[in-house]
Design a protein around this motif. Sequence first.
Motif, PDB file in Angstrom:
ATOM      1  N   THR A  45       0.224   2.754   7.468  1.00  0.00           N
ATOM      2  CA  THR A  45      -0.461   4.050   7.583  1.00  0.00           C
ATOM      3  C   THR A  45      -1.364   4.329   6.391  1.00  0.00           C
ATOM      4  N   ARG A  46      -1.115   3.659   5.285  1.00  0.00           N
ATOM      5  CA  ARG A  46      -1.892   3.918   4.065  1.00  0.00           C
ATOM      6  C   ARG A  46      -3.028   2.907   3.880  1.00  0.00           C
ATOM      7  N   ARG A  47      -3.123   1.953   4.795  1.00  0.00           N
ATOM      8  CA  ARG A  47      -4.227   0.985   4.718  1.00  0.00           C
ATOM      9  C   ARG A  47      -5.504   1.579   5.338  1.00  0.00           C
TER      10      ARG A  47
ATOM     11  N   ALA B 241       0.813  -1.218   0.000  1.00  0.00           N
ATOM     12  CA  ALA B 241       0.000   0.000   0.000  1.00  0.00           C
ATOM     13  C   ALA B 241       0.844   1.265   0.000  1.00  0.00           C
ATOM     14  N   ALA B 242       2.172   1.131   0.133  1.00  0.00           N
ATOM     15  CA  ALA B 242       3.042   2.305   0.182  1.00  0.00           C
ATOM     16  C   ALA B 242       3.134   2.960  -1.192  1.00  0.00           C
ATOM     17  N   MET B 243       3.799   4.132  -1.263  1.00  0.00           N
ATOM     18  CA  MET B 243       4.042   4.795  -2.539  1.00  0.00           C
ATOM     19  C   MET B 243       5.084   4.006  -3.326  1.00  0.00           C
TER      20      MET B 243
END
Length: 760
Positions: free
Chosen positions: A124-126, A37-39
């Motif tokens: 953090t992006r989930r 899910a990260a960049m």
Amino acid sequence: MAGAFAAIAGSSPTGDATIDTLLVAITVAGVTWLGAAAMRWDAAMMTLAAGLLSWSILGTIVGVVAAVVGFVVRIQPGQRTIVNAVLIAIALNIAVRSDLGVFLGLSSIVFLVLAAYITIIGFTRRRKGTRQAAAVIVGTVVALAFVGTFAFGVFGYLAIDDVRAANQNARDGLSELGEGNTDAARASFIDAADRFEAAEARVASPLAAIARWVPGVAQHHRVATELAAGGAESTRLLADQLDQVDLDALSVSGGRIDVAKVRSLQSPLMAIRQQIDRLRLTIAELDSPWLLPPVADQIDELAADVAAQGQRSTDALTVANAAPALLGGDGPRTYFIGFTTPVEARGIGGFMGNWAEITVTDGQIALTRFGRSDDLNEAGDPTTRRFTTSETTTDPDREPGLDEWLLRYGAYHLTTGPDGTTGRAVWKNINMSPDMVATGRAIADLYPQSGGQQLDGVFMMDVYTLARLLEFTGPIALPDGRVVDGSNSVTADNAADFLLKGQYAVEARTERIDLLEEFSRSVIDALLAGSLPPPTGLLDTFGPMVDQGRFTGWMDRPDEQSVLDQIGMSGTLTHPERGDAVAIAFNNAAGSKIDYYLDANTRYTVTADAATSLASADLAVTLTNRAPAEGESDIVIGNIVGLPRGSNRTWVSIFTKMPVTAVTLDGVPVAIEIGREAGYFVTSAFVVLGAGETATLDVAFAGRLDVVDGYSVDLRTPPAVGPTPVEIDATWFDASGVAHEATHAERGPGVTTLTVSPDD
């Protein structure tokens, strides 16, 4: 897929193959899923870092290429998660296969940092629900790891005393077993098994077992459980096997030892060796670079003790297997025993005055002949007696002849007869060589030509060893009520003094020789008529004599000779496969008993270089003649070479692995004789000392030695009347040019060993 591929990398965070496979697979899969899910640039940066830190060309190439692809290639919005997962999987697989060698655990730290970095960003992006589920899973894992670690810490702490006590009991048992004290060893092994089992019960609790899944902690849990379980099993079995070993039953009574009881030892000794090997393997498998130093040190100490006892158990089994044949269980055996005195030095023991022939038949020991060296000189046909040479060797199973030995010593009555036959005084000098192999072969060669029969073995014992025998016989009365030094009997306490000096109070040579012959025969008769202690008692009594080179042996059969080599009784010149070796030998060259007053000390200084495999050394042998010029009989301070009374003339021989470059006596060059013997360079010089004089023979030598991994030396000094202090100073330069130094000193005689290793 990422987890499965990582699992086959062979990473070992816990040391358990099954757990490691599952742990790596789950961790990599979980991090890959969360990090997806990260960049994209986060995943690409992670791949680039993993490649650059992989410490391998392939890993760097793969990481850099994957990072470039991640940064450059344009993808559809819906494909970002898949690309990120691929990049992260590549990064984690590179990291799990890296081998950073800067310090232990650096590869694991890199992996954990990269995994934590991408996990936090991906987390953090989930979505909230996903984060909550992940937090529960991670929290549960952390909690379980904490519980397992805490429980192992508590139970491990409670088990520490048990493990320490068990280790000490096991080491005590090994030490007692090495000394032959089987009852004490059995008790120690039982105590060790009890304490190991108590420790195992603590650390094997279900809560503490969770620690098997915690990297770093798992290795210590494995050591604790496997050492406790394996130690308990091995020490319990050792105690059971020792219960079948009855060394007391092997005592000699009435000149007989029960061969059947000797054979009965073979099976339990084999089992003991197997159990020691099993314990050694258990300890070896516990080795891990993750262990804390105090734990690793205790494991290493126990391993060293087990290895040492493993060699002892092998030696004991070898002796037990060979003993029945040696004791005449397969047919009569005949042995020659030479009784020597160091007051007239020879290469082995000293002048041989008396000798005995012993025949052993099915354990029954009998004295079949006894006499003095003159009897052997006069027996046989002096015109035909000769030693075997390579040209006259006819038996293909025997070693080549005594050519080298004869070349060095032949002029001393050994080949001075007509046409190379022996001289008339050959038996007085037959033990000039310090190598018992050569001496034993020479005696076995000549004895049948001097009235004797074929020999199966030869033994030499000096007066100190003979004195030890009186500990078993008790006092020996002197014949005809004779009194020497105020006593009409010889005991274990005064026997050495009597044989070295007191006997010479009897002026008449014939009377003195008769006295010694009667005394020596009485000792043997008393031994054969009485009892000898079991092997442990004999070892305590004669072990020091063997170590000092005062009691040595040679066997005609190569397999039986190897037994003597294995137990250190062969008296041969040592032949280390690597490193250095030096030996010193004295031979009286004046025909007197003046060596009672000869003192010697030795200093050996050596420098060796691993980069060039070159070494240089200096051996200083200082001799002091304490003899008076008057006040003693001619046999003691007189001589047959025309020197003033009280003079000592010694033929000093230095045996070296490197060629000699210079020899001086008190700083002045001296005439030398050079040769080869038993694989050594030999340099000899005559040293003449007047009453009260001192001189130093200095020998320098240099050459090539195998010192790549360190330097070692065996320095052997002769079994003289008194001790022979030895000091060794060694400097070894490793391949990097760093100097390592070591110093060792001993009183001697015997072999002094010094090793200089990279750890020094």
